[in-house]
Design a protein around this motif. Sequence first.
Motif: not given
Length: 314
Positions: A59-68, A91-95, A103-108, A133-137
């Motif tokens: 999904v991240v890759e698809q969103v990046l394609q839209i941005a490009w 799902l794509h909206y959320h991502v 793209a740094k924070n994740v909640f489990l 790999p962008s996840v920090e927190r």
Amino acid sequence: MHIEQGPIRPPSEASSLLIRITRNCPWNRCVFCSTYKGKQFSRRSVDDIKRDIDTLARVVEQVLQIAWHEGRGGRVNSQAVSEAGSRYGHLHYHVAQWMYYGAKNVFLQDANSLILKTNDLVQIIKYLRSVLPSVERLTTYARADTASRKSGEELRELREAGLVRIHMGMESGSDIVLKMIQKGTTAKQLVEAGRKIGAAGISLCWYIMPGLGGKKYSREHALETAAVINRGNPDYIRFRTLSVLKNTPLYEMMQNGEFAPLDEDEVIREQRLLLESLEGVNTTVVSDHILNLLQELEGTLPADRDKLLSIIDR
């Protein structure tokens, strides 16, 4: 594409990517809560969770394609967020929104991720950080009885893997109130969990419910909650003023006279008693919920004690 996501997350995790580790709540008996009533708890397998993480990477890759495609150099702006949602769905909206915020924070999710075996949870966190790999927190919910049963070494392993904060529904520090609301934890467990989590280098956020003791136990609720906070020394305490919801056992208790809720002035007096009883703690007070009467009641203790009390007095 699809992944599992649970029903809730803390307000402070609004910009976080949500990844479901367990389904629902293993306790699910608290009389004030309606979130998981009628739903069965289960643990998700490590393989299932990894598949969700792989899906998120696609999904991240698809969103990046839209941005490009929009000529923004791959930067996800609000237009890319809207486009991702309208083209592909929630799902794509959320991502995309997560990417918009860095793209740094994740909640489990859901209610008690620490109930998983520590090795499994460490494996999930490490895999997540390798694929994204962008996840920090990384943060999660946990129950005090579960956290108190983890060894100090297990909690340190989770911290080293990348878990930086645990959100915990303390609700009250009074054993009387905790028993009345069928929380399934004790003041002793709260303190033990708080100390272990802090010693492991994980930030702890306790959620407190003003009004939860009702008229009968309001003073007990305030004083004993303050006593537990003094001993557990969490990094954050967040107010979540009680709202008695229909279709909960607490609503039935209120209807039959077993529970008498506080009025607004009584709630504020209870909060004042709690705050003035905090001693020797270094914690941040947050009031980030629409149910709270005084949302400006925020500051860091002990430096802002007088400011907080003056807000209530005013």
